[in-house]
Structures are given as C-alpha cells and as structure tokens.
Scaffold this active site. Sequence first.
Site, PDB file in Angstrom:
ATOM      1  N   CYS A   1     -12.544 -20.249  -6.795  1.00 39.03           N
ATOM      2  CA  CYS A   1     -12.548 -19.063  -7.664  1.00 39.03           C
ATOM      3  C   CYS A   1     -11.624 -18.067  -6.977  1.00 39.03           C
ATOM      4  O   CYS A   1     -10.959 -18.420  -5.998  1.00 39.03           O
ATOM      5  CB  CYS A   1     -13.956 -18.520  -7.914  1.00 39.03           C
ATOM      6  SG  CYS A   1     -14.788 -17.779  -6.501  1.00 39.03           S
TER       7      CYS A   1
ATOM      8  N   HIS B   1     -26.567 -29.410  16.279  1.00 34.55           N
ATOM      9  CA  HIS B   1     -26.211 -29.030  14.902  1.00 34.55           C
ATOM     10  C   HIS B   1     -27.147 -29.697  13.899  1.00 34.55           C
ATOM     11  O   HIS B   1     -27.460 -29.122  12.859  1.00 34.55           O
ATOM     12  CB  HIS B   1     -24.755 -29.387  14.617  1.00 34.55           C
ATOM     13  CG  HIS B   1     -23.802 -28.703  15.544  1.00 34.55           C
ATOM     14  ND1 HIS B   1     -23.672 -27.335  15.585  1.00 34.55           N
ATOM     15  CD2 HIS B   1     -22.981 -29.199  16.505  1.00 34.55           C
ATOM     16  CE1 HIS B   1     -22.796 -27.010  16.523  1.00 34.55           C
ATOM     17  NE2 HIS B   1     -22.366 -28.120  17.093  1.00 34.55           N
TER      18      HIS B   1
ATOM     19  N   THR C   1     -11.934 -15.466  -4.983  1.00 34.66           N
ATOM     20  CA  THR C   1     -12.182 -15.248  -3.553  1.00 34.66           C
ATOM     21  C   THR C   1     -12.867 -16.441  -2.877  1.00 34.66           C
ATOM     22  O   THR C   1     -12.962 -16.472  -1.645  1.00 34.66           O
ATOM     23  CB  THR C   1     -13.131 -14.057  -3.357  1.00 34.66           C
ATOM     24  OG1 THR C   1     -14.356 -14.349  -4.072  1.00 34.66           O
ATOM     25  CG2 THR C   1     -12.524 -12.767  -3.886  1.00 34.66           C
TER      26      THR C   1
ATOM     27  N   ASP D   1     -13.244 -21.456 -11.800  1.00 35.98           N
ATOM     28  CA  ASP D   1     -13.170 -20.548 -12.944  1.00 35.98           C
ATOM     29  C   ASP D   1     -11.693 -20.369 -13.287  1.00 35.98           C
ATOM     30  O   ASP D   1     -10.823 -21.086 -12.761  1.00 35.98           O
ATOM     31  CB  ASP D   1     -13.899 -19.226 -12.647  1.00 35.98           C
ATOM     32  CG  ASP D   1     -13.202 -18.366 -11.605  1.00 35.98           C
ATOM     33  OD1 ASP D   1     -12.185 -18.833 -11.025  1.00 35.98           O
ATOM     34  OD2 ASP D   1     -13.658 -17.240 -11.353  1.00 35.98           O
ATOM     35  N   HIS D   2     -11.397 -19.383 -14.163  1.00 42.06           N
ATOM     36  CA  HIS D   2     -10.008 -19.154 -14.581  1.00 42.06           C
ATOM     37  C   HIS D   2      -9.110 -18.785 -13.398  1.00 42.06           C
ATOM     38  O   HIS D   2      -7.947 -19.167 -13.363  1.00 42.06           O
ATOM     39  CB  HIS D   2      -9.964 -18.046 -15.647  1.00 42.06           C
ATOM     40  CG  HIS D   2     -10.646 -16.790 -15.210  1.00 42.06           C
ATOM     41  ND1 HIS D   2     -12.022 -16.689 -15.136  1.00 42.06           N
ATOM     42  CD2 HIS D   2     -10.155 -15.598 -14.801  1.00 42.06           C
ATOM     43  CE1 HIS D   2     -12.344 -15.478 -14.706  1.00 42.06           C
ATOM     44  NE2 HIS D   2     -11.232 -14.803 -14.493  1.00 42.06           N
TER      45      HIS D   2
ATOM     46  N   HIS E   1     -20.015 -28.879  12.335  1.00 48.78           N
ATOM     47  CA  HIS E   1     -21.211 -28.111  12.703  1.00 48.78           C
ATOM     48  C   HIS E   1     -22.229 -27.970  11.575  1.00 48.78           C
ATOM     49  O   HIS E   1     -23.416 -27.871  11.839  1.00 48.78           O
ATOM     50  CB  HIS E   1     -20.808 -26.696  13.159  1.00 48.78           C
ATOM     51  CG  HIS E   1     -20.095 -26.700  14.472  1.00 48.78           C
ATOM     52  ND1 HIS E   1     -19.787 -25.541  15.150  1.00 48.78           N
ATOM     53  CD2 HIS E   1     -19.613 -27.712  15.241  1.00 48.78           C
ATOM     54  CE1 HIS E   1     -19.159 -25.838  16.274  1.00 48.78           C
ATOM     55  NE2 HIS E   1     -19.025 -27.154  16.354  1.00 48.78           N
ATOM     56  N   ASN E   2     -21.738 -27.902  10.328  1.00 54.45           N
ATOM     57  CA  ASN E   2     -22.644 -27.587   9.207  1.00 54.45           C
ATOM     58  C   ASN E   2     -22.849 -28.748   8.246  1.00 54.45           C
ATOM     59  O   ASN E   2     -23.644 -28.645   7.324  1.00 54.45           O
ATOM     60  CB  ASN E   2     -22.110 -26.386   8.411  1.00 54.45           C
ATOM     61  CG  ASN E   2     -21.674 -25.243   9.308  1.00 54.45           C
ATOM     62  OD1 ASN E   2     -20.478 -24.992   9.472  1.00 54.45           O
ATOM     63  ND2 ASN E   2     -22.618 -24.581   9.937  1.00 54.45           N
TER      64      ASN E   2
ATOM     65  N   ARG F   1      -7.019 -16.985  -4.974  1.00 53.79           N
ATOM     66  CA  ARG F   1      -6.056 -15.872  -4.993  1.00 53.79           C
ATOM     67  C   ARG F   1      -5.494 -15.554  -3.607  1.00 53.79           C
ATOM     68  O   ARG F   1      -4.634 -14.688  -3.462  1.00 53.79           O
ATOM     69  CB  ARG F   1      -6.714 -14.626  -5.595  1.00 53.79           C
ATOM     70  CG  ARG F   1      -6.931 -14.767  -7.097  1.00 53.79           C
ATOM     71  CD  ARG F   1      -7.526 -13.511  -7.709  1.00 53.79           C
ATOM     72  NE  ARG F   1      -7.613 -13.643  -9.167  1.00 53.79           N
ATOM     73  CZ  ARG F   1      -8.598 -13.169  -9.914  1.00 53.79           C
ATOM     74  NH1 ARG F   1      -9.599 -12.510  -9.365  1.00 53.79           N
ATOM     75  NH2 ARG F   1      -8.589 -13.343 -11.216  1.00 53.79           N
TER      76      ARG F   1
HETATM   77  C1  RB5 Z   1     -12.750 -13.473 -11.316  1.00 55.33           C
HETATM   78  O1  RB5 Z   1     -11.987 -12.350 -11.620  1.00 55.33           O
HETATM   79  C2  RB5 Z   1     -13.326 -13.347  -9.913  1.00 55.33           C
HETATM   80  O2  RB5 Z   1     -14.286 -12.345  -9.861  1.00 55.33           O
HETATM   81  C3  RB5 Z   1     -13.894 -14.675  -9.469  1.00 55.33           C
HETATM   82  O3  RB5 Z   1     -12.909 -15.650  -9.535  1.00 55.33           O
HETATM   83  C4  RB5 Z   1     -14.407 -14.757  -8.038  1.00 55.33           C
HETATM   84  O4  RB5 Z   1     -13.496 -14.236  -7.141  1.00 55.33           O
HETATM   85  C5  RB5 Z   1     -15.771 -14.292  -7.808  1.00 55.33           C
HETATM   86  O5  RB5 Z   1     -16.321 -14.419  -6.707  1.00 55.33           O
END
Ligand code: RB5
Length: 142
Positions: free
Chosen positions: A65, A133, A67, A8-9, A98-99, A109
């Site tokens: 993304c 496994h 997180t 995503d962004h 293992h997976n 981030r």
């Molecule tokens: C975007 O702000 C954020 O929510 C997304 O990138 C992600 O972390 C969601 O799980």
Amino acid sequence: MKLAIGSDHAGYELKKTVYSWLESNGHEVEDMGTYSNDSVDYPDYARKVAESVASGQSDQGVLLCGTGVGVSIVANKVRGIRAALAFNPEIASLARQHNNANVLCFPARYSDPGAIEKSLENWFAAEFEGGRHERRVAKIEP
Ligand code: RB5
C-alpha cells in the site's frame, strides 16, 4: 512456492511489476487485487492475502500500500500471521531470521522495484534462526 499478492490502488502499479518478477522466478502467484488504479480500501485486500496464508492456501504473502503500514496492521490481525514491513532488503532478511514473517509488506510510494525484488530475494533465501527467536515468536499469539 505458492504466493498470494495484494495491494490497494497506491500499490497497484508496483504490484504488477512484483507479480511478473515473482512468476519469472518460478513462483505460483495468486493476485488477490486490486486490479486497477481506482481508489479502494486496503483492509479488503490485506485481509484476503492474510487469510490465504493463514489457511494454508498460500505459503507466503506479499502486500503493498502507500506506506505499507495499513496492510501490515490488517494482516497482523489475522491469527497465525506475522506480517513485516520490509522497508529495506536487510529488514526483509531479519524478518525471516528473527520473526519468521509469513507476509512481507512494502511501502509502494517509498520503494522502487529493485529494492523490493532484493528484499524478496533476501526473504526467500533467509532461514528462521529458531533458538531464542523461537521462544519469542511462540509468545506472539495471545
Ligand atoms: C492510500 O492513500 C493510503 O492511505 C494507503 O495506501 C496506505 O498508505 C495506508 O496505510
């Protein structure tokens, strides 16, 4: 290897770096978006990458993304996908050993390019250990 990558962004800037690194390491990489910093919805991109891997169009997938959590939740909804949140390089090795993870997800981030590249190196180099496994992985699909 044929790879699909998406973000995503929040993962866009790092995706560009990871894309170049993968290509310079000899992989054929399909960038499934997003293609700018404009705000988008991570499920749209996570699903594209996961479906590409599930269909066999790509061998493995990489998702980013903010997180890594959102993209991993979405990818794991696609049958046949085992998406792992690789928050450090050792987890990336274990996700293969293992997976037998076929999609690796990163928290853009909370990551730097060096850690992601090391994680991808580990994931590519590791081998699924099978044995106990294999039995556990076989129990994942409902
Ligand atoms: C975007 O702000 C954020 O929510 C997304 O990138 C992600 O972390 C969601 O799980």
